[in-house]
Design a protein around this motif. Sequence first.
Motif, PDB file in Angstrom:
ATOM      1  N   ALA A 271      32.488  49.926  73.038  1.00 45.09           N
ATOM      2  CA  ALA A 271      31.813  50.648  71.883  1.00 45.09           C
ATOM      3  C   ALA A 271      32.317  50.079  70.751  1.00 45.09           C
ATOM      4  CB  ALA A 271      32.190  52.048  72.140  1.00 45.09           C
ATOM      5  N   PRO A 272      31.313  50.276  69.673  1.00 40.43           N
ATOM      6  CA  PRO A 272      31.714  49.963  68.285  1.00 40.43           C
ATOM      7  C   PRO A 272      32.720  51.079  67.821  1.00 40.43           C
ATOM      8  CG  PRO A 272      29.537  50.671  68.419  1.00 40.43           C
ATOM      9  CD  PRO A 272      29.848  50.389  69.857  1.00 40.43           C
ATOM     10  N   MET A 273      33.891  50.741  67.142  1.00 40.25           N
ATOM     11  CA  MET A 273      34.475  51.616  66.865  1.00 40.25           C
ATOM     12  C   MET A 273      35.177  51.389  65.529  1.00 40.25           C
ATOM     13  SD  MET A 273      36.764  52.648  70.060  1.00 40.25           S
ATOM     14  CE  MET A 273      37.343  50.674  70.607  1.00 40.25           C
TER      15      MET A 273
ATOM     16  N   VAL B 180      26.037  44.292  66.977  1.00 44.23           N
ATOM     17  CA  VAL B 180      26.430  44.756  65.905  1.00 44.23           C
ATOM     18  C   VAL B 180      25.814  46.245  65.421  1.00 44.23           C
ATOM     19  CG1 VAL B 180      26.947  42.422  64.927  1.00 44.23           C
ATOM     20  CG2 VAL B 180      24.667  43.566  64.534  1.00 44.23           C
ATOM     21  N   ASN B 181      26.937  47.035  64.862  1.00 48.92           N
ATOM     22  CA  ASN B 181      26.456  48.341  64.954  1.00 48.92           C
ATOM     23  C   ASN B 181      26.677  49.105  63.594  1.00 48.92           C
ATOM     24  OD1 ASN B 181      28.278  51.290  65.026  1.00 48.92           O
ATOM     25  ND2 ASN B 181      26.446  51.301  66.230  1.00 48.92           N
ATOM     26  N   PHE B 182      25.558  49.551  63.065  1.00 45.91           N
ATOM     27  CA  PHE B 182      25.636  50.314  61.771  1.00 45.91           C
ATOM     28  C   PHE B 182      25.181  51.594  61.753  1.00 45.91           C
ATOM     29  CE2 PHE B 182      24.161  45.999  61.538  1.00 45.91           C
ATOM     30  CZ  PHE B 182      24.935  45.649  60.213  1.00 45.91           C
TER      31      PHE B 182
ATOM     32  N   GLY C  36      30.934  58.119  77.031  1.00 48.03           N
ATOM     33  CA  GLY C  36      31.650  59.222  76.701  1.00 48.03           C
ATOM     34  C   GLY C  36      32.463  59.592  78.093  1.00 48.03           C
ATOM     35  N   GLY C  37      33.740  59.254  78.169  1.00 42.71           N
ATOM     36  CA  GLY C  37      34.451  59.814  79.290  1.00 42.71           C
ATOM     37  C   GLY C  37      34.559  58.865  80.280  1.00 42.71           C
ATOM     38  N   MET C  38      34.244  57.694  80.180  1.00 43.23           N
ATOM     39  CA  MET C  38      34.382  56.827  81.270  1.00 43.23           C
ATOM     40  C   MET C  38      35.885  56.112  80.999  1.00 43.23           C
ATOM     41  SD  MET C  38      31.158  57.155  81.958  1.00 43.23           S
ATOM     42  CE  MET C  38      30.172  56.330  80.531  1.00 43.23           C
TER      43      MET C  38
ATOM     44  N   VAL D  44      31.947  51.834  76.734  1.00 40.01           N
ATOM     45  CA  VAL D  44      33.363  52.420  76.744  1.00 40.01           C
ATOM     46  C   VAL D  44      33.816  52.168  75.416  1.00 40.01           C
ATOM     47  CG1 VAL D  44      35.638  52.555  77.733  1.00 40.01           C
ATOM     48  CG2 VAL D  44      33.538  52.280  79.398  1.00 40.01           C
ATOM     49  N   GLY D  45      34.752  53.197  74.804  1.00 42.76           N
ATOM     50  CA  GLY D  45      35.306  53.126  73.413  1.00 42.76           C
ATOM     51  C   GLY D  45      36.615  53.398  73.710  1.00 42.76           C
ATOM     52  N   THR D  46      37.234  54.493  73.832  1.00 48.66           N
ATOM     53  CA  THR D  46      38.771  54.913  73.858  1.00 48.66           C
ATOM     54  C   THR D  46      39.502  54.129  74.740  1.00 48.66           C
ATOM     55  OG1 THR D  46      38.205  57.149  73.367  1.00 48.66           O
ATOM     56  CG2 THR D  46      40.263  56.984  74.401  1.00 48.66           C
ATOM     57  N   ALA D  47      38.944  53.736  75.804  1.00 45.50           N
ATOM     58  CA  ALA D  47      39.940  52.762  76.847  1.00 45.50           C
ATOM     59  C   ALA D  47      40.472  51.585  76.221  1.00 45.50           C
ATOM     60  CB  ALA D  47      39.089  52.473  78.074  1.00 45.50           C
TER      61      ALA D  47
HETATM   62  C1  LIG Z   1      37.715  55.418  67.363  1.00 48.40           C
HETATM   63  C2  LIG Z   1      36.419  55.226  67.623  1.00 48.40           C
HETATM   64  C3  LIG Z   1      35.336  54.724  66.807  1.00 48.40           C
HETATM   65  C4  LIG Z   1      34.075  54.833  66.910  1.00 48.40           C
HETATM   66  N1  LIG Z   1      33.281  54.298  66.068  1.00 48.40           N
HETATM   67  C5  LIG Z   1      32.100  54.259  66.369  1.00 48.40           C
HETATM   68  C6  LIG Z   1      31.105  53.560  65.481  1.00 48.40           C
HETATM   69  O1  LIG Z   1      31.431  52.917  64.429  1.00 48.40           O
HETATM   70  N2  LIG Z   1      29.733  53.415  65.680  1.00 48.40           N
HETATM   71  C7  LIG Z   1      29.268  54.080  66.774  1.00 48.40           C
HETATM   72  O2  LIG Z   1      28.147  53.896  67.129  1.00 48.40           O
HETATM   73  N3  LIG Z   1      30.208  55.002  67.441  1.00 48.40           N
HETATM   74  C8  LIG Z   1      31.289  54.751  67.393  1.00 48.40           C
HETATM   75  N4  LIG Z   1      32.246  55.739  68.218  1.00 48.40           N
HETATM   76  C9  LIG Z   1      31.605  56.161  69.391  1.00 48.40           C
HETATM   77  C10 LIG Z   1      31.534  55.234  70.615  1.00 48.40           C
HETATM   78  O3  LIG Z   1      30.231  54.526  70.375  1.00 48.40           O
HETATM   79  C11 LIG Z   1      31.293  55.740  71.836  1.00 48.40           C
HETATM   80  O4  LIG Z   1      30.333  56.991  71.848  1.00 48.40           O
HETATM   81  C12 LIG Z   1      32.780  56.705  72.470  1.00 48.40           C
HETATM   82  O5  LIG Z   1      33.636  55.905  72.398  1.00 48.40           O
HETATM   83  C13 LIG Z   1      32.423  56.625  73.898  1.00 48.40           C
HETATM   84  O6  LIG Z   1      33.136  57.540  74.678  1.00 48.40           O
HETATM   85  P1  LIG Z   1      34.987  57.366  75.013  1.00 48.40           P
HETATM   86  O7  LIG Z   1      35.633  57.051  73.580  1.00 48.40           O
HETATM   87  O8  LIG Z   1      35.065  58.559  75.993  1.00 48.40           O
HETATM   88  O9  LIG Z   1      34.773  55.911  75.939  1.00 48.40           O
HETATM   89  C14 LIG Z   1      33.658  55.505  68.049  1.00 48.40           C
HETATM   90  C15 LIG Z   1      34.546  55.950  69.160  1.00 48.40           C
HETATM   91  C16 LIG Z   1      35.950  55.764  68.761  1.00 48.40           C
HETATM   92  C17 LIG Z   1      36.990  56.256  69.826  1.00 48.40           C
END
Ligand SMILES: Cc1cc2nc3c(=O)[nH]c(=O)nc-3n(C[C@H](O)[C@H](O)[C@H](O)COP(=O)(O)O)c2cc1C
Length: 344
Positions: free
Chosen positions: A16-18, A66-68, A214-216, A235-238
């Motif tokens: 996931a983009p973060m 790439v994410n906006f 979300g949640g994986m 997946v983002g948080t992991a």
């Molecule tokens: C630190 C962080 C920053 C995030 N920033 C973005 C972002 O810039 N753009 C976006 O589309 N989603 C963003 N997200 C949401 C993620 O795309 C995604 O929905 C989410 O991480 C999935 O759930 P998980 O965190 O439980 O894996 C972000 C999530 C986190 C944890």
Amino acid sequence: MNSHSFPATRYPLIQAPMAGAQGSALALAVCRAGGIGSLPCAMLSPEALRQELDLLQAQASGPYNVNFFCHTPPASEPAREAAWLERLAPFYAEMGLTPPTGPATAARAPFSAALAEMLEAYRPPIVSFHFGLPEPALLERVKSWGSQVWSSATTVEEARWLEAQGVDAIIAQGLEAGGHRGHFLSPDLTLQMGTFALLPQIVHAVGVPVIAAGGMADAAGVRAALALGASAVQVGTAFLLCDEAQTSALHRRALTSPQARHTALTNVFTGRPARGIANRLMKELDYLCPQAPAFPLATSGMAALRAHAEAAGSADFTPLWSGQNNQGCRAAPAAEVVAALMAS
Ligand SMILES: Cc1cc2nc3c(=O)[nH]c(=O)nc-3n(C[C@H](O)[C@H](O)[C@H](O)COP(=O)(O)O)c2cc1C
């Protein structure tokens, strides 16, 4: 890439983009490990964005994203901004700081014609959006150079709307997800469902590929999402503790502490609800604070508090974005997280 055919990669996994927590290094590592890496662009200056795109174009071994953000920049609301600073005044007094003066400023810019102009030279395989889609002419421009377009939906209605606008895939973002909610048709947070309630309903409602977010946090969670009809998982948080991430030391410390068990939705850092580890500012402002100016204008009012606290080693005023399930975080190379998520 054919429209609506999901990009071919070794694994159906998108990092996931973060924004604020990673750049091209994490994206490239995930691409190398067989997934799709993402570059969050919402907080990058044009120069930084160009550098990151150069790196991705030169080094990505497979499709990348790439994410906006595509929010409508809010009009200035002097009365609300004043009420916000009044709400923050006790913290300023406690730290012996002078509250800021002048209008709130925006730290996150939405996708624009100028950004499209820059992006066109790179023609990234995938462009994903958060908070809806850019205006139709801009969207068409992105599609015209062959990029796939994805966007997040937090409800079935948003998924149907995105499909009608011609997106190539829909990211079903459940309530568990870390970071900002992607909602755009309604700000009513009670409408957002958990991932495993939302995902099958969106899969049933649309014809384009659906990505579960979300949640994986482990391979069983990934398998469950795929069994419910997801074409891939995001997946983002992991990935937040990975060596290649830019997650701050304070954020890393919170993620590995017992405090990480309690996450909540809050608007106090940016003005838009996002999920993070509960900390002092969130708790003392009741998580969702009516005085917080509209996204992204809440940030500048509390920036000095955050900087002062961080300098003293405290994360009390820092956004600690995290999903509800942060048990998949590993302080390791991203390839190890990819392997753990995709283990059979
Ligand atoms: C630190 C962080 C920053 C995030 N920033 C973005 C972002 O810039 N753009 C976006 O589309 N989603 C963003 N997200 C949401 C993620 O795309 C995604 O929905 C989410 O991480 C999935 O759930 P998980 O965190 O439980 O894996 C972000 C999530 C986190 C944890």
